[in-house]
Structures are given as C-alpha cells and as structure tokens.
Design a protein around this motif. Sequence first.
Motif, mmCIF file in Angstrom:
data_model
loop_
_atom_site.group_PDB
_atom_site.id
_atom_site.type_symbol
_atom_site.label_atom_id
_atom_site.label_comp_id
_atom_site.label_asym_id
_atom_site.label_seq_id
_atom_site.Cartn_x
_atom_site.Cartn_y
_atom_site.Cartn_z
ATOM 1 N N VAL A 50 8.912 3.159 8.481
ATOM 2 C CA VAL A 50 9.898 3.744 7.529
ATOM 3 C C VAL A 50 9.113 4.555 6.377
ATOM 4 O O VAL A 50 9.923 5.283 5.687
ATOM 5 C CB VAL A 50 10.883 2.960 6.973
ATOM 6 C CG1 VAL A 50 11.683 2.216 7.851
ATOM 7 C CG2 VAL A 50 10.050 1.655 6.209
ATOM 8 N N THR A 51 7.969 4.690 6.321
ATOM 9 C CA THR A 51 7.491 5.212 5.175
ATOM 10 C C THR A 51 7.334 6.812 5.354
ATOM 11 O O THR A 51 7.821 7.377 4.383
ATOM 12 C CB THR A 51 6.027 4.723 4.862
ATOM 13 O OG1 THR A 51 5.889 3.550 4.174
ATOM 14 C CG2 THR A 51 5.212 5.857 3.853
ATOM 15 N N TYR A 52 7.478 7.176 6.517
ATOM 16 C CA TYR A 52 7.149 8.673 6.830
ATOM 17 C C TYR A 52 8.836 9.293 6.905
ATOM 18 O O TYR A 52 9.498 8.491 7.552
ATOM 19 C CB TYR A 52 6.683 8.921 8.092
ATOM 20 C CG TYR A 52 6.574 10.558 8.560
ATOM 21 C CD1 TYR A 52 5.878 11.329 7.770
ATOM 22 C CD2 TYR A 52 7.521 10.887 9.523
ATOM 23 C CE1 TYR A 52 6.130 12.784 8.025
ATOM 24 C CE2 TYR A 52 7.598 12.385 9.852
ATOM 25 C CZ TYR A 52 6.680 13.058 9.131
ATOM 26 O OH TYR A 52 6.692 14.380 9.592
ATOM 27 N N PRO A 111 8.381 1.860 20.861
ATOM 28 C CA PRO A 111 7.298 2.243 20.291
ATOM 29 C C PRO A 111 6.894 3.640 20.734
ATOM 30 O O PRO A 111 5.772 4.197 20.399
ATOM 31 C CB PRO A 111 6.319 1.303 20.811
ATOM 32 C CG PRO A 111 6.538 0.879 22.117
ATOM 33 C CD PRO A 111 8.048 1.006 22.095
ATOM 34 N N TYR A 112 7.783 4.529 20.921
ATOM 35 C CA TYR A 112 7.648 6.012 21.156
ATOM 36 C C TYR A 112 6.384 6.426 22.070
ATOM 37 O O TYR A 112 5.752 7.184 21.768
ATOM 38 C CB TYR A 112 7.383 6.840 19.824
ATOM 39 C CG TYR A 112 8.381 6.021 18.656
ATOM 40 C CD1 TYR A 112 9.671 6.376 18.463
ATOM 41 C CD2 TYR A 112 7.794 5.440 17.611
ATOM 42 C CE1 TYR A 112 10.343 6.030 17.706
ATOM 43 C CE2 TYR A 112 8.708 4.843 16.697
ATOM 44 C CZ TYR A 112 9.827 4.958 16.733
ATOM 45 O OH TYR A 112 10.746 4.770 15.610
ATOM 46 N N PHE A 136 12.472 -6.041 4.414
ATOM 47 C CA PHE A 136 12.017 -6.210 5.906
ATOM 48 C C PHE A 136 10.656 -5.486 5.959
ATOM 49 O O PHE A 136 10.829 -4.363 5.311
ATOM 50 C CB PHE A 136 13.080 -5.629 6.841
ATOM 51 C CG PHE A 136 14.230 -6.526 7.117
ATOM 52 C CD1 PHE A 136 14.043 -7.536 8.005
ATOM 53 C CD2 PHE A 136 15.578 -6.483 6.471
ATOM 54 C CE1 PHE A 136 15.165 -8.461 8.441
ATOM 55 C CE2 PHE A 136 16.560 -7.106 6.894
ATOM 56 C CZ PHE A 136 16.360 -8.172 7.719
ATOM 57 N N SER A 137 9.740 -6.006 6.616
ATOM 58 C CA SER A 137 8.585 -5.283 6.881
ATOM 59 C C SER A 137 8.646 -4.668 8.277
ATOM 60 O O SER A 137 8.837 -5.350 9.268
ATOM 61 C CB SER A 137 7.290 -6.291 6.839
ATOM 62 O OG SER A 137 6.100 -5.732 7.172
ATOM 63 N N CYS A 138 8.513 -3.427 8.400
ATOM 64 C CA CYS A 138 8.890 -2.542 9.503
ATOM 65 C C CYS A 138 7.835 -2.132 10.210
ATOM 66 O O CYS A 138 7.205 -1.083 9.815
ATOM 67 C CB CYS A 138 9.827 -1.422 9.018
ATOM 68 S SG CYS A 138 11.569 -2.031 8.257
ATOM 69 N N TYR A 139 7.681 -2.198 11.581
ATOM 70 C CA TYR A 139 6.841 -1.822 12.434
ATOM 71 C C TYR A 139 7.236 -1.383 13.833
ATOM 72 O O TYR A 139 8.427 -1.588 14.054
ATOM 73 C CB TYR A 139 5.574 -2.747 12.835
ATOM 74 C CG TYR A 139 4.828 -3.328 11.639
ATOM 75 C CD1 TYR A 139 3.630 -2.786 11.142
ATOM 76 C CD2 TYR A 139 5.349 -4.275 10.721
ATOM 77 C CE1 TYR A 139 2.894 -2.800 9.780
ATOM 78 C CE2 TYR A 139 4.611 -4.621 9.545
ATOM 79 C CZ TYR A 139 3.457 -4.037 9.038
ATOM 80 O OH TYR A 139 2.768 -4.566 8.122
#
Length: 584
Positions: free
Chosen positions: A94-96, A381-382, A61-64
């Motif tokens: 999800v990278t951070y 989206p925070y 999954f590509s997560c944004y």
Amino acid sequence: MRFLLTAINSKFIHTNPAVRSLQAAAGALCQHVQVAEFTINHRADWILEQIYRCHPDGIGFSCYIWNIEMIRALLPNLRKLLPDVPIWLGGPEVTYDAKKQLSKLPEVTGIMVGEGENTFRELLTYYCNGGTLSDISGLVYRDAATGEILETMPRTLTDLSALPFLYENLKDFDNKIIYYESSRGCPFRCSYCLSSIDKAVRFRDLALVKKELAAFLKARVPQVKFIDRTFNASAKHAMEIWQFLLENDNGVTNFHFEIEAALLSDEALELLQKMRPGALQFEIGVQSTNRHTLQEIRRHASFDKIAETVRKINSFHNIHQHLDLIAGLPYEDYASFAHSFNDVYALAPEQLQLGFLKVLRGSHMYEMADHYGIAYRKNAPYEVLYTKWISYDELIRLKGIEEMVETYYNSRQFTNVLSWLVPQFETPFAMYEALADYHEAHNLFGIQHSRAGKYENLRNFIHSLNADATHFTKIADNLLTYDWYLRENSKKRPAFAPDLKPFAEDIRRYYSNTHKRLIDSTDTKAKDTIRTLYNTTHIEILHVTQDISGNWHYSEQGIWYLFTYEVRNALDYNAMCQTLIPDL
C-alpha cells in the motif's frame, strides 16, 4: 488505548517482523500495543471474530501481496462491527500510490507510507495524548471532517541502530522461523523488485548485531533468516558477521542469507569453507541466463562468475544453496527459459526455485509492462499471464514443471534416482517437461499424494519410458528403494523394493555378530541391544552400484548397503549409507 497490530502470514511457522518492530519502537507506549498474527489459511470469518474479541481502539494491518486480498475482504465487515475504530494500513503493498489506494478503501482511516517505526510511534502518541495528524511525517489519511485525502511530509529513512531488538523473549517464537534484519535498502536496480526504489543501503551497528546474534545462538533457535535484500552488499559487514558465526557456532542454528554470489571474494570463500556443514544457507537470485534479459532487467552480474562461485561453494559440502529463476521476464521465451533452467540445474544446487514474474506497483517493470506486452493478474500477487515472448499455454506448462521440480528435486528424497534418470534425456529440462506431461496425461495434478504415492508416480513414469528394457526398470526400482531408505527407516516396505526374504537369515546373523563385537569392545555403544541396532540402521541388498564418477549401473551381484540414521547429511538430511562386505 489498545492498538492492535495485525499480521496475516503465509504460513504458521512464519512471523511478521514488521509489526513486531513497530511494537518495539513504540517505546514507553508499547503497553498500549498488542500483536495478533494469523495465516492466509485461517477462515476470514474466524480472523474477523478474533480481531473483534480483542476490543481494539485502533487497528493496523501489515500489507503484502500474499495477504492484501484477504485484508480487503475483511475491511467492510470490520468497519460495520467497529464503526468508530481507526484502521491504518502499512507495508509494501500500500506504500506506492497510497492516495489512490486510500480512495478505493473507504473503511480505512489512513496509510503509513514507507518505513513505519517512527511514524507509528508518533501516531500512537497522537491517539494516546492528542495532537495533529498533519504534524506526523509519512502519512496519507482521510480528514475526519471533510473526507479529503491528505498527505504529510515524507518520512526520513530510519537509523537502524536506533531500533530496539525484536526478540527479547524468544520463548514466544518456539516452532517459528526467526527473521532478522542487519541492513535495509539495496544497491542494485532490478526492474521487478521494489527494493530497487530504496538505493540508500543502511547497516545496523555491528556491535548490536553480534549481541543479538549471540542471543539466538544461546537460545539454540533452529533457524534465523536474514531479510537483508543483499546481505553481502558490504563485504566488510558480511565478513564480520560470518566470522562471528564461525567463532560462536553452537552446532545447531542455521542462518539463511540472500546474497549476490558474484560479489564473494576469495577471502570470503576461504572463510565460508570453514563453516560447520548446515550452519549457513544461501539464496542466490540468478533469474535468467539470457544476456538480453539480464540487461533489460538491470542485472549486471556475470552468470559465469555466479556459476564459478556456486561450484566452489558446492565443493565445500557445507552450505545449502538455493538458486532462483523467474519465468515471464522480457526477451525470455519458452526455449530461452529452458536454456536458463539447464544452466542452473547443471550447478546442482540443493534447491532450484522456479518463480513467476510479479508485476509490482512502483517497480520499473510495472512502468514498462505495456512496452513489454506483459499481461498480468488484476489482483495480488499480480502474476504474469503472458508476454510478447511467452504465451499463457507455455506458462501453464512451466507451472507443471515447477511442481515436478518442487516435488522430486527440491524435496531431496529422490536424489539418486534423478541423478541416473536425468542423463537419459537430452537435457534436464526435457526430463522434467516429460514428467509434467505424464502427470497431466494421467490426471495426477491437483492431488495431495502421499510419500509412497510420489514414489509410485515416478516409478510408473520411468517404466513407461522403457518398459521392455529389464535392466532399465530394475535400476529404477533399486534406486527408488535406495532413496526411500536414505530418508527414513520405514517400517512399511515399498511395493517396488526387491524381496529381502531370501536374505533374512543373513541379515539377522550380521546384526547378531555386530552386537557381539560391540559388547566385546570398549565402544560407547556396547550396551546397545539388537533392537536398537535395528531401529537406528537398515540393511538393503540392491542390484545397483556406483562408479567413481558417481554414475549408477546394474549389478548382477547383490550389493549390501547399510543405512545409519543417527548420522545424516546436514544439507539434505539423508542418512549415511555405506556398502558392506558382511562377515557371516
């Protein structure tokens, strides 16, 4: 082996370049990769069904921020349906703090951290040919035997010139926006942006870029959006690409760039002035004009320099400019934001976007949120709820103003009535604020208004301002009619339009005389019938006139306006309009 790379886009016309880049980078193993694209408007159950029907042996999954909540909701049911299929996540969402993310997602096998092309190719090799996950850089994964979360060595940055072209078959992208990348990284350190983390700016070889842009031009695709974070970070790189587009323009394709306006040199502006109207589109992040705010968010470009550049580009009448503001930034209260709005509105961009601060994990803003007293939504989206400087009530009010700007300004369907109306108020912000208050008071928010409904809402607002001033309301109705017919030759006449019945015979005679002149001339339109003329043009007799400064005034005498729909402004798509002195 069938590995399903899954993207959930925000709109149908969008594509996901990340999953397609992973697929292309798989090289000889790409036969094992399938791409599935959905949108956030699809039912989650339907997406689940489609993924299941693909019978994948692996899922990515590509997560944004726009899709992470939907992905999180899919994971538990997906794991029940496909208990033995590895599920991997990747992307900025999800990278951070990937270890922490993985600990909260028991259904997920692992996360590809950072740039994923080489990581994915090695991961796919592992599933196809065997090996060890610990040997693949750029992974955070759950050990199958112990359940322990492990992390491999960081992945080195990608050589962009080594990546394959994503769009070998452009037919697959009909009716879609093409996203293209000629650089990665950003030289700036804006505190709210994740791109500031990767300051190593890398460029794709220009020979490759030109070859790939030539493919878009040959295919006459409608639009190519460069996703470079700051396209003109390298003046040489930007100039070569713009020069290539100038020399190879196909008269159709539009290219969108996110640029730093303050970096544009006189040489660049001289080149840009030569572009075909509509060939280029610029997105320029102003964010605020409050100097304290700009300093705090690490934006050091001078607004005076940005404004000077934007005005110069405006004077060319050939490049669509989209300027951004962000509400909720440090040291920006409601009054300060209104000032920023007025500063940017005065530059007359084709679009003015009012965004709201997103507090993204990994950004400097995230680390400073407590210091600034920023409260933001728990889930993506925070978005900011309030700060030390601006309340939730005030942000709600700005949301209403944002909707008014989007509906009436950014649509470019009300350009003339707005150019007359805004000066009736102390400031542009005050006008949009009053318009939003009117919509709130009359329960007009939350409704999908038709085109005619939007005109009626604006007309009713204007009439509520000065109902006793006959000329005031007449000017409004005439300009609303003018704007209505600028966009399309509507068969259904709006209720507020002046009565044309007294002029019906004069208009018929004008078209008859025009048709006779065409027949008698050598004009290529000589074969046009009167019906064709009626369909491609429209005549309106209005009681408004414009002075040399562009200001509108009431006219006792009716002015004939001819709208020609086969000739349109490339920046706002409005029809050509000219005044007539009819030969009757």
